[in-house]
Design a protein around this motif. Structure first.
Motif, PDB file in Angstrom:
ATOM      1  N   UNK A  71      40.476  47.628  38.154  1.00 40.11           N
ATOM      2  CA  UNK A  71      40.082  49.015  38.373  1.00 40.11           C
ATOM      3  C   UNK A  71      40.952  49.623  39.477  1.00 40.11           C
ATOM      4  N   UNK A  72      41.757  50.621  39.109  1.00 36.49           N
ATOM      5  CA  UNK A  72      42.667  51.262  40.059  1.00 36.49           C
ATOM      6  C   UNK A  72      41.905  52.277  40.907  1.00 36.49           C
ATOM      7  N   UNK A 130      49.230  52.356  43.230  1.00 37.52           N
ATOM      8  CA  UNK A 130      48.377  52.921  44.276  1.00 37.52           C
ATOM      9  C   UNK A 130      47.081  53.386  43.610  1.00 37.52           C
ATOM     10  N   UNK A 131      45.941  52.931  44.127  1.00 34.67           N
ATOM     11  CA  UNK A 131      44.642  53.237  43.533  1.00 34.67           C
ATOM     12  C   UNK A 131      44.223  54.676  43.835  1.00 34.67           C
ATOM     13  N   UNK A 132      43.346  55.200  42.977  1.00 34.72           N
ATOM     14  CA  UNK A 132      42.859  56.572  43.081  1.00 34.72           C
ATOM     15  C   UNK A 132      41.556  56.641  43.871  1.00 34.72           C
ATOM     16  N   UNK A 133      41.360  57.747  44.604  1.00 36.70           N
ATOM     17  CA  UNK A 133      40.086  57.988  45.283  1.00 36.70           C
ATOM     18  C   UNK A 133      38.953  58.036  44.265  1.00 36.70           C
ATOM     19  N   UNK A 134      37.772  57.654  44.708  1.00 33.93           N
ATOM     20  CA  UNK A 134      36.578  57.711  43.863  1.00 33.93           C
ATOM     21  C   UNK A 134      35.850  59.014  44.176  1.00 33.93           C
ATOM     22  N   UNK A 135      35.574  59.783  43.139  1.00 33.41           N
ATOM     23  CA  UNK A 135      34.790  61.015  43.304  1.00 33.41           C
ATOM     24  C   UNK A 135      33.329  60.617  43.418  1.00 33.41           C
ATOM     25  N   UNK A 189      36.874  36.081  50.518  1.00 32.18           N
ATOM     26  CA  UNK A 189      36.277  36.809  51.643  1.00 32.18           C
ATOM     27  C   UNK A 189      36.554  38.314  51.527  1.00 32.18           C
ATOM     28  N   UNK A 190      37.287  38.706  50.498  1.00 34.44           N
ATOM     29  CA  UNK A 190      37.568  40.112  50.247  1.00 34.44           C
ATOM     30  C   UNK A 190      37.978  40.289  48.798  1.00 34.44           C
ATOM     31  N   UNK A 191      37.699  41.473  48.262  1.00 34.95           N
ATOM     32  CA  UNK A 191      38.080  41.776  46.878  1.00 34.95           C
ATOM     33  C   UNK A 191      38.241  43.283  46.748  1.00 34.95           C
ATOM     34  N   UNK A 192      39.354  43.705  46.152  1.00 34.27           N
ATOM     35  CA  UNK A 192      39.645  45.128  45.968  1.00 34.27           C
ATOM     36  C   UNK A 192      39.562  45.507  44.495  1.00 34.27           C
ATOM     37  N   UNK A 193      39.282  46.785  44.256  1.00 34.46           N
ATOM     38  CA  UNK A 193      39.170  47.304  42.895  1.00 34.46           C
ATOM     39  C   UNK A 193      40.284  46.853  41.955  1.00 34.46           C
TER      40      UNK A 193
END
Length: 184
Positions: free
Chosen positions: A53-54, A16-21, A44-48
């Motif tokens: 990058x989590x 599970x990825x972390x929120x970005x400050x 058409x989409x790309x996640x961290x």
């Protein structure tokens, strides 16, 4: 900057990825790099997590799907939270840059409501339906540590096991640079 795409088997894809400050990362540059990486891989989409990058960020651009409703559907989602999913679940054949060469039907609800920040840190709450909702749900799954193959039946997963193992070893043809966890 074009990143290599992290493929199946890398632990970052199941975390599970972390929120970005705000202020901790240049999100404008990161989003620009993610769009460049995504376009280079014809996505058409790309996640961290797909670039190692989590972080809770993903980018989407539905225009390449050549669907009228997706024209101009290009967005950056930072720290998103799906508030609601509703409507009839419908099937659509999905693929994933982190699982090259594999496509399968996945059932997802037809509508979502999502809260997120854009690359300017403007806050949004919007509703999406159809393919736009599906693209968002697929990318949102990535920041939750879920892959589209996790939605498949046990039988279908067993049938794909050897292909998935080959992907994690880097034994797969992709038209873009990949980072395989078990590559020798």
């Amino acid at each position: 900057m074009i990143y290599p795409i992290v493929v199946y088997g890398d632990p970052v894809l199941k975390k599970k990825a972390e929120d970005i400050e705000k202020g901790s990362v240049d999100v404008k540059q990161l989003a620009e790099d993610m769009f460049e990486t995504m376009y280079n891989a014809s996505g058409v989409g790309l996640a961290g997590p797909q670039i190692g990058k989590a972080m809770r960020i993903f980018v989407v651009d539905g225009e390449p799907m050549d669907e009228e409703k997706l024209q101009g559907f290009k967005k950056v989602f930072i720290n998103p939270e799906i508030i609601e999913e509703d409507g009839e679940e419908w099937a659509f054949e999905e693929g994933c840059l982190s699982i090259p060469g594999i496509r399968a039907e996945v059932f997802r609800p037809e509508r979502i409501r999502i809260h997120y920040f854009d690359e300017e840190w403007n806050e949004h709450e919007e509703e999406f339906d159809g393919l736009a909702a599906r693209i968002i749900q697929h990318e949102y799954d990535h920041i939750e540590g879920i892959l589209f193959t996790d939605h498949l039946s046990g039988l279908k997963k067993r049938l794909l096991k050897s292909k998935l193992t080959n992907i994690s070893k880097g034994n797969v043809k992709a038209d873009y640079r990949i980072s395989a966890p078990l590559k020798k």
